[in-house]
Design a protein around this motif. Sequence first.
Motif, PDB file in Angstrom:
ATOM      1  N   LYS A 184      13.781  18.720  71.428  1.00  0.00           N
ATOM      2  CA  LYS A 184      13.699  19.609  70.267  1.00  0.00           C
ATOM      3  C   LYS A 184      14.899  20.547  70.176  1.00  0.00           C
ATOM      4  O   LYS A 184      15.414  20.817  69.089  1.00  0.00           O
ATOM      5  CB  LYS A 184      12.407  20.436  70.332  1.00  0.00           C
ATOM      6  N   THR A 185      15.335  21.057  71.326  1.00  0.00           N
ATOM      7  CA  THR A 185      16.385  22.081  71.333  1.00  0.00           C
ATOM      8  C   THR A 185      17.773  21.536  71.641  1.00  0.00           C
ATOM      9  O   THR A 185      18.770  22.236  71.437  1.00  0.00           O
ATOM     10  CB  THR A 185      16.058  23.164  72.378  1.00  0.00           C
ATOM     11  N   ILE A 188       5.807  27.127  73.119  1.00  0.00           N
ATOM     12  CA  ILE A 188       6.050  25.907  73.889  1.00  0.00           C
ATOM     13  C   ILE A 188       6.558  26.253  75.290  1.00  0.00           C
ATOM     14  O   ILE A 188       6.099  25.694  76.294  1.00  0.00           O
ATOM     15  CB  ILE A 188       7.059  24.992  73.161  1.00  0.00           C
ATOM     16  N   LEU A 189       7.494  27.195  75.369  1.00  0.00           N
ATOM     17  CA  LEU A 189       7.999  27.639  76.667  1.00  0.00           C
ATOM     18  C   LEU A 189       6.874  28.180  77.540  1.00  0.00           C
ATOM     19  O   LEU A 189       6.840  27.962  78.749  1.00  0.00           O
ATOM     20  CB  LEU A 189       9.060  28.723  76.481  1.00  0.00           C
ATOM     21  N   ILE A 218       4.955  25.381  79.090  1.00  0.00           N
ATOM     22  CA  ILE A 218       5.743  24.719  80.131  1.00  0.00           C
ATOM     23  C   ILE A 218       5.680  25.522  81.427  1.00  0.00           C
ATOM     24  O   ILE A 218       5.433  24.983  82.509  1.00  0.00           O
ATOM     25  CB  ILE A 218       7.213  24.566  79.676  1.00  0.00           C
ATOM     26  N   ASP A 251       8.743  28.287  69.504  1.00  0.00           N
ATOM     27  CA  ASP A 251       9.495  27.960  70.720  1.00  0.00           C
ATOM     28  C   ASP A 251       8.993  28.774  71.909  1.00  0.00           C
ATOM     29  O   ASP A 251       8.913  28.264  73.034  1.00  0.00           O
ATOM     30  CB  ASP A 251      10.987  28.211  70.509  1.00  0.00           C
ATOM     31  N   TYR A 260      18.080  22.267  80.677  1.00  0.00           N
ATOM     32  CA  TYR A 260      16.692  22.241  81.142  1.00  0.00           C
ATOM     33  C   TYR A 260      16.406  21.055  82.055  1.00  0.00           C
ATOM     34  O   TYR A 260      15.415  21.053  82.791  1.00  0.00           O
ATOM     35  CB  TYR A 260      15.721  22.203  79.956  1.00  0.00           C
ATOM     36  N   TYR A 301      10.643  19.521  74.778  1.00  0.00           N
ATOM     37  CA  TYR A 301      11.386  20.729  74.411  1.00  0.00           C
ATOM     38  C   TYR A 301      12.898  20.493  74.511  1.00  0.00           C
ATOM     39  O   TYR A 301      13.670  21.006  73.693  1.00  0.00           O
ATOM     40  CB  TYR A 301      10.966  21.890  75.315  1.00  0.00           C
ATOM     41  N   LEU A 317       6.049  18.111  78.716  1.00  0.00           N
ATOM     42  CA  LEU A 317       6.303  19.038  77.614  1.00  0.00           C
ATOM     43  C   LEU A 317       7.749  19.539  77.655  1.00  0.00           C
ATOM     44  O   LEU A 317       8.370  19.755  76.605  1.00  0.00           O
ATOM     45  CB  LEU A 317       5.332  20.216  77.681  1.00  0.00           C
ATOM     46  N   LEU A 318       8.292  19.723  78.855  1.00  0.00           N
ATOM     47  CA  LEU A 318       9.685  20.131  78.989  1.00  0.00           C
ATOM     48  C   LEU A 318      10.607  19.066  78.384  1.00  0.00           C
ATOM     49  O   LEU A 318      11.601  19.399  77.715  1.00  0.00           O
ATOM     50  CB  LEU A 318      10.036  20.351  80.458  1.00  0.00           C
TER      51      LEU A 318
END
Length: 323
Positions: free
Chosen positions: A241-242, A178-179, A182, A175, A247, A238, A234-235
Amino acid sequence: MLKRFLGKIIFWLKAARLYSAPITFLSWLVIFVFSLKKGGSILAGLISLVGISLVHLATNLIDDYIDYKDLQKDDKFITAGRDCKCAYIRSGEATTKDLRNVILIFLSIAAICGGILFFISGFAVFWLAIIALVIAIGYPYLSSRGLGEIAVIIAYGPLMFEGVYYVMTKSFSLDAFILSMICVMFVNTILYAHMLMDFDGDKNANKTTLCTKIGSKEKAINLILYFYGFSYILLGFYIYKTSNYLYLLNYITIPLVIDLYNMLKEYNQNPMSLPKVQFWHQPLEGWNKIKNTSNAPFYLRFFFARNISTIFMLLICFAIIFG
């Protein structure tokens, strides 16, 4: 004596472009907040901030040191750069020996921070520090060969995020990775906007950047949309995913990105064009002194690119804290 010492510190912080430090701080803040939510060490995170900041400032000075050597060799490069380039050396306020010594001081203090983190967090800190040092020293060479963006993406992305996460939690995280990807695209576009506006000067000086490699300003400007677009896409992944829908607030930066893109297109056509300053362009440090100079069109766009990144990072922090 103390006043003189403090004056020197302030002088070198300005020379190292302290105005660029907020974006380093905000990148660190994102992963610091994320790591805290995972039970990370506050002390280790704060020590990492000192080390990261000093490496960043040292990298700026290293860039000046190498560029000034080029200035002495190539008269065309002197006229290509803006009048602020290496101004403190040109004016005689400092020598290249002074510059070299300050670089060593900054890196030495950063190394001490790394040593402390080595004992606090583990052996991986050694390899993270080595990678950071290689990027810091090699950045001017990478930048002059059109690879500066790659160095920034590595340093401000996975290296910083996984590094801070590791020293705070003694582990790595998908994670966090990935952040990092972003957020780093917003950092990278600050550099890219800078390179884009320096296109003519860099080309005249035969300096290779990613922009000049593309071949024309008209084509180069479109790449900035790909950087931002990659981050937004990509955000979205994410968020899925979360399941943290806070976001989604980050997408309010899209109109700002469009405004910046249009401002850069205008700059490509006329480098002296100065759009009307709007409230969403703020803050613009020292604008009252800059606005009537030939550097104003450059700095308005540069600061705006930085401010967009700032807003994006703060919204990311908000989503992490309250999500």
